[in-house]
Design an enzyme around this catalytic site. Structure first.
Site, mmCIF file in Angstrom:
data_model
loop_
_atom_site.group_PDB
_atom_site.id
_atom_site.type_symbol
_atom_site.label_atom_id
_atom_site.label_comp_id
_atom_site.label_asym_id
_atom_site.label_seq_id
_atom_site.Cartn_x
_atom_site.Cartn_y
_atom_site.Cartn_z
ATOM 1 N N SER A 24 -92.485 74.862 -0.811
ATOM 2 C CA SER A 24 -93.157 73.754 -1.519
ATOM 3 C C SER A 24 -92.357 73.289 -2.732
ATOM 4 O O SER A 24 -92.757 72.368 -3.431
ATOM 5 C CB SER A 24 -94.560 74.180 -1.957
ATOM 6 O OG SER A 24 -94.505 75.379 -2.704
ATOM 7 N N HIS A 157 -120.623 35.081 -0.355
ATOM 8 C CA HIS A 157 -120.036 34.768 0.966
ATOM 9 C C HIS A 157 -118.764 33.929 0.823
ATOM 10 O O HIS A 157 -118.418 33.180 1.731
ATOM 11 C CB HIS A 157 -121.022 34.009 1.867
ATOM 12 C CG HIS A 157 -122.382 34.617 1.939
ATOM 13 N ND1 HIS A 157 -122.755 35.512 2.921
ATOM 14 C CD2 HIS A 157 -123.464 34.491 1.128
ATOM 15 C CE1 HIS A 157 -124.007 35.883 2.727
ATOM 16 N NE2 HIS A 157 -124.463 35.283 1.636
ATOM 17 N N SER A 278 -89.473 34.104 -3.019
ATOM 18 C CA SER A 278 -89.167 34.287 -1.604
ATOM 19 C C SER A 278 -87.665 34.118 -1.405
ATOM 20 O O SER A 278 -87.034 33.319 -2.092
ATOM 21 C CB SER A 278 -89.925 33.246 -0.783
ATOM 22 O OG SER A 278 -89.269 33.032 0.449
ATOM 23 N N LYS A 284 -91.625 29.176 -3.730
ATOM 24 C CA LYS A 284 -92.693 30.169 -3.760
ATOM 25 C C LYS A 284 -92.692 31.080 -4.971
ATOM 26 O O LYS A 284 -91.679 31.415 -5.534
ATOM 27 C CB LYS A 284 -92.651 31.024 -2.485
ATOM 28 C CG LYS A 284 -93.039 30.173 -1.302
ATOM 29 C CD LYS A 284 -93.627 30.940 -0.181
ATOM 30 C CE LYS A 284 -94.840 31.738 -0.533
ATOM 31 N NZ LYS A 284 -95.122 32.627 0.593
ATOM 32 N N ASN A 286 -94.872 34.524 -5.572
ATOM 33 C CA ASN A 286 -95.829 35.393 -4.874
ATOM 34 C C ASN A 286 -96.465 36.433 -5.798
ATOM 35 O O ASN A 286 -95.776 37.014 -6.628
ATOM 36 C CB ASN A 286 -95.121 36.127 -3.727
ATOM 37 C CG ASN A 286 -94.590 35.163 -2.683
ATOM 38 O OD1 ASN A 286 -95.200 34.121 -2.441
ATOM 39 N ND2 ASN A 286 -93.469 35.499 -2.084
ATOM 40 N N GLU A 291 -100.826 42.190 -4.695
ATOM 41 C CA GLU A 291 -100.840 42.550 -3.275
ATOM 42 C C GLU A 291 -100.548 44.041 -3.079
ATOM 43 O O GLU A 291 -101.161 44.704 -2.242
ATOM 44 C CB GLU A 291 -99.815 41.715 -2.511
ATOM 45 C CG GLU A 291 -100.188 40.259 -2.393
ATOM 46 C CD GLU A 291 -99.053 39.438 -1.792
ATOM 47 O OE1 GLU A 291 -99.118 39.130 -0.603
ATOM 48 O OE2 GLU A 291 -98.091 39.131 -2.512
HETATM 49 N N1 ARG Z 1 -96.758 77.401 -2.936
HETATM 50 C C1 ARG Z 1 -98.066 77.930 -2.792
HETATM 51 C C2 ARG Z 1 -99.063 76.796 -2.799
HETATM 52 O O1 ARG Z 1 -98.693 75.773 -3.215
HETATM 53 C C3 ARG Z 1 -98.381 78.873 -3.890
HETATM 54 C C4 ARG Z 1 -99.376 79.921 -3.529
HETATM 55 C C5 ARG Z 1 -98.797 80.846 -2.540
HETATM 56 N N2 ARG Z 1 -99.585 81.976 -2.296
HETATM 57 C C6 ARG Z 1 -99.382 82.755 -1.260
HETATM 58 N N3 ARG Z 1 -100.134 83.780 -1.120
HETATM 59 N N4 ARG Z 1 -98.462 82.469 -0.379
HETATM 60 O O2 ARG Z 1 -100.178 76.924 -2.390
#
Ligand code: ARG
Length: 465
Positions: A24, A157, A278, A284, A286, A291
């Protein structure tokens, strides 16, 4: 290949694809500041409780502060093999201060650590977004005050219905945004809860002091149940839900600005600085920002549904699925922040085309209700009055006239109750200012709204600042 923090039980190294798939760090690096802040509080508590020594605490905190600096200066090398922000920082700490760095994770798990980081992150952003929203509201109130007398057709409406004050229209948005701000404030109770000390799920054998950690980090409350503390993502769902409502409001406003700035309406002109051209059609201009705000609303709704769906099948407590809570939340914060930041100057700088609005009001039948109300004051039952006005309008359409163009003789063909004062009664200013009921569009009622909104805003600003 770096050795995993949890590698002791393993005889083989992780498949490279698995590392990439499960990491992550590609997005949770955004939690670095909160992670370090939480770790410093945790280390402080561990020392106060005699779980580590004061010297160890000093070393750990100094190391963490240096790491913070490295990250801020872009010197820190994030590694996928170390999975996430928590392990990246811990590894670097051990590198810097030696095995004592490994004591930081005493009485803690990544499960309560990541929960803490997310709470801290949202606390920071909810305040920031609240301030932005309050500024937007201020801008709208000011625009309403500056344009207090301008009249335009009000629609139902998308058909012209009754004339209204432009300031009344703006104050409708102020009401909506004030509700949004109240919702943000209300969600605070559930964001401001400290999860650390839950351990992996069941608490810890060490004599920790959760209250001290909460105090150090500025939390009002502490999770009462360790399993709930590491499983709870309600506060993120709630934030995404409130963000969805805000985006929905901003999107409706965007739609109005797009309509109003079209050649067909010409009620407003957006400033050049907030429009784009444009590549092929030189004439134009825009309304791209409006949007895109409307367009980006979809992705915020998506994040809400996505997290609700992620959570719905999860048994207690932590499951890796929960790592999916982050990208949607980060993206929502950014999307909302951008929309709020742009909407304020865009509305402030837009030109309000008073003449065009006034002309539109004169060239329609939006005073027809007032003609009916007039007949009612002459003793005619409303249903009958409605019928008379309907027939008069039909006559006008055939004659290519508006109600104010009719002679008194023409009026009398439909009702002998009509007198000369009808011409006064059907003037747009008169029509608007007659609606002086509480919350109505009369100037005096709009002034009341403005005063009440200012008071409410001030209260809320006190909370968010
Ligand atoms: N990267 C993990 C998350 O975002 C952190 C927690 C991980 N915990 C574990 N027991 N693997 O959720």
């Amino acid at each position: 290949m770096s050795k995993k923090a949890w590698g002791g039980r393993f005889t083989k190294s992780t498949n490279h694809l698995v590392e990439e798939y499960t990491a992550s760090i590609g997005f949770d690096y955004k939690l670095a500041e909160e992670d370090i802040q939480g770790s410093i509080a945790h280390a402080t508590m561990l020392a106060t409780q005699g779980i580590i020594t004061v010297e160890e605490m000093d070393l750990i905190i100094r190391g963490l502060k240096e790491i913070k600096k490295e990250i801020e200066e872009g010197q820190f090398e994030f590694s996928i093999a170390l999975e996430d922000i928590h392990m990246n920082i811990e590894k670097r700490l051990i590198e810097k201060i030696g095995p004592v760095g490994g004591k930081l994770h005493t009485a803690r798990s990544r499960n309560d650590q990541v929960a803490l980081d997310m709470h801290l992150y949202l606390k920071k952003w909810v305040k920031q977004l609240g301030i932005r929203l309050a500024e937007l509201i201020e801008g709208f109130i000011q625009k309403a005050e500056e344009n207090i007398d301008i009249i335009l057709p009000g629609y139902t409406h998308l058909q012209r219905a009754q004339p209204i004050l432009f300031s009344h229209h703006l104050m409708a948005y102020v009401s909506m945004f004030l509700r949004d701000l109240e919702r943000l404030q209300d969600s605070w109770k559930r964001i401001d809860l400290m999860p650390l000390g839950a351990g992996a799920l069941a608490g810890t054998t060490f004599p920790i002091d959760r209250k001290q950690v909460a105090d150090l980090l500025g939390f009002q409350g502490i999770y009462a149940n360790s399993m709930d503390a590491v499983s709870d993502r309600d506060y993120i769902v709630e934030f995404l839900s409130h963000a969805s409502l805000m985006m929905m409001h901003l999107s409706r406003l965007s739609e109005e600005l797009i309509l109003w700035s079209s050649q067909e309406f010409q009620f407003v002109e957006l400033d050049d600085a907030f429009c784009t051209g444009s590549s092929i059609m030189p004439q134009k201009k825009n309304p791209d920002v409006a949007e895109l705000v409307r367009g980006k609303t979809g992705r915020v709704y998506g994040h809400l549904i996505s997290l609700l769906t992620t959570l719905k099948g999860l048994p207690l407590t932590y499951n890796k699925d929960m790592q999916e809570d982050k990208e949607g939340m980060f993206d929502t914060v950014q999307t909302l922040d951008g929309a709020l930041a742009l909407m304020k100057p865009m509305v402030e700088t837009m030109k309000v085309n008073q003449e065009k609005m006034a002309k539109s009001v004169k060239e329609d039948f939006s005073n027809a209700t007032d003609y009916a109300d007039y007949l009612v004051t002459k003793g005619i039952p409303f249903r009958q009055a409605h019928e008379i006005v309907g027939k008069t309008v039909l006559y006008c359409i055939e004659q290519k006239k508006y109600l104010l163009d009719l002679t008194i003789e023409e009026y009398h063909a439909f009702s002998d109750q009509v007198e000369k004062d009808i011409y006064e009664k059907l003037q747009p200013e008169q029509v608007v200012n007659a609606r002086s009921s509480y919350g109505g569009t009369a100037k005096e009622s709009v002034f009341v709204q403005i005063e009440e909104a200012k008071t409410k805003l001030q209260d809320l600003q006190g909370f968010f600042s």
